[in-house]
Design a protein around this motif. Structure first.
Motif, PDB file in Angstrom:
ATOM      1  N   LEU A  68      15.154   2.171  -2.140  1.00 44.03           N
ATOM      2  CA  LEU A  68      13.887   2.583  -2.287  1.00 44.03           C
ATOM      3  C   LEU A  68      13.040   2.153  -3.290  1.00 44.03           C
ATOM      4  N   PRO A  69      13.634   2.436  -4.628  1.00 43.01           N
ATOM      5  CA  PRO A  69      12.653   2.128  -5.791  1.00 43.01           C
ATOM      6  C   PRO A  69      12.657   0.496  -5.725  1.00 43.01           C
ATOM      7  N   VAL A  70      13.539  -0.302  -5.460  1.00 41.69           N
ATOM      8  CA  VAL A  70      13.245  -1.798  -5.353  1.00 41.69           C
ATOM      9  C   VAL A  70      12.250  -2.205  -4.341  1.00 41.69           C
ATOM     10  N   ARG A  71      12.157  -1.369  -3.082  1.00 40.42           N
ATOM     11  CA  ARG A  71      11.098  -1.755  -2.228  1.00 40.42           C
ATOM     12  C   ARG A  71       9.738  -1.432  -2.783  1.00 40.42           C
ATOM     13  N   LEU A  72       9.480  -0.307  -3.538  1.00 38.64           N
ATOM     14  CA  LEU A  72       8.281   0.165  -4.300  1.00 38.64           C
ATOM     15  C   LEU A  72       8.106  -1.105  -5.143  1.00 38.64           C
ATOM     16  N   GLU A  73       8.977  -1.541  -5.818  1.00 39.27           N
ATOM     17  CA  GLU A  73       8.426  -2.704  -6.913  1.00 39.27           C
ATOM     18  C   GLU A  73       8.179  -4.000  -6.061  1.00 39.27           C
ATOM     19  N   LEU A  74       8.713  -4.269  -5.175  1.00 40.33           N
ATOM     20  CA  LEU A  74       8.355  -5.267  -4.177  1.00 40.33           C
ATOM     21  C   LEU A  74       6.901  -4.965  -3.583  1.00 40.33           C
TER      22      LEU A  74
END
Length: 331
Positions: A178-184
């Motif tokens: 979820l944090p990686v998706r937010l950064e994306l």
């Protein structure tokens, strides 16, 4: 195979996108390859060629998404294909956002600083920008694939060895995903979207306010800006909003599959952008329409008349083929 309305609807959408996007992008690919092979190609043509390749990558992977939708989102193909399809599919989407931003920057500089732009533009700038876009997208999606496929596809094994692809994560996996998706969402969607909106706002304003710019180029400028804005809001927007929703709700939204369909629509919408951007593509599309008209005429028994008309039309196209196109630069 399909048990509800959702799967056949998504499958139908994928088929339409594939059938409309593939021939249009192949025509654009041929036009851009010819343009780039000419001496001193503009950076924008290299970026447009790269965007066409990104669209074709998505379209070539789309049949795997069709199979997944046909089997009600159960993956019966080899598991490695699940990871590779997701990696290439989402990398293509995020590569497109920064390529669109690069095209908007080039268009803005071409009309805002025409003299400096013509003196300093070099093909290598387009190559560097395209490579950066590909590296950023593939690099980010590598992290996502590692996070999302680390034992995740084994969480929900179905009958006959079917698995759910790209879904059903453990809480530990969600803490990474979820944090990686937010950064994306922030770095590969919102940042290029803001850059694109600013550049096309300035670009259109300049094109509409300068008296020596013809009405046709003004219409193309507005069309280019509108199509690009639709790309970000309609195609890429829902999928990236799902990243935001997922981050704040701590789980993947149920409508992510529909959002992915909208992202795929970008491959059918980009040919409109190519049409407004490049005279070479407009000529290629014109020749394609002529061929279709000739074939239709021959089926209707009017081949002789249409061939005569088409010959004169083709002659006009061939004369314009070698003519340089200023597109949107104010010369």
């Amino acid at each position: 195979i399909m048990t509800n309305w959702r799967s056949p609807l998504i499958l139908t959408a994928y088929i339409i996108i594939f059938l409309t996007g593939l021939p249009a992008n192949l025509l654009a690919l041929r036009a851009f390859i010819g343009r780039v092979r000419q001496p001193h190609p503009a950076p924008v043509h290299i970026l447009l060629l790269s965007l066409t390749l990104a669209d074709l990558l998505l379209l070539l992977l789309l049949p795997f998404k069709m199979v997944e939708a046909a089997y009600d989102f159960q993956w019966y193909l080899p598991e490695l294909l699940c990871a590779l399809t997701g990696f290439g599919f989402y990398s293509s989407i995020y590569c497109s956002t920064w390529l669109l931003a690069g095209i908007s920057i080039e268009r803005y500089l071409g009309v805002a600083f025409p003299v400096q732009y013509k003196l300093s533009r070099k093909p290598v700038y387009g190559v560097i920008a395209a490579v950066i876009a590909w590296v950023m997208s593939f690099g980010h999606c590598t992290i996502v694939i590692i996070g999302q496929y680390w034992n995740s596809t084994h969480n929900d094994v179905t009958s006959e060895n079917g698995i759910t692809c790209y879904e059903n994560f453990t809480q530990a996996q969600l803490d990474v995903v979820l944090p990686v998706r937010l950064e994306l969402c922030l770095f590969l969607f919102f940042v290029p979207m803001v850059i694109t909106i600013f550049c096309y706002w300035r670009f259109v304003w300049i094109m509409l306010t300068q008296p020596h710019v013809g009405a046709q180029r003004r219409r193309r400028a507005v069309g280019l800006a509108v199509v690009t804005l639709l790309n970000f809001l309609v195609c890429f927007g829902p999928y990236n909003v799902s990243h935001l929703v997922g981050f704040f709700t701590k789980k993947s939204p149920l409508w992510r599959a529909e959002a992915v369909v909208f992202s795929s629509l970008n491959a059918s919408l980009d040919p409109l952008l190519f049409y407004f951007s490049s005279a070479a593509v407009r000529r290629a599309f014109g020749r394609g329409l002529q061929i279709l008209r000739h074939q239709s005429a021959s089926l209707l028994g009017r081949r002789g008349k249409e061939t005569t008309e088409g010959t004169s039309g083709d002659r006009g196209v061939s004369q314009a083929e070698g003519a340089p196109s200023s597109d949107f630069t104010t010369e």
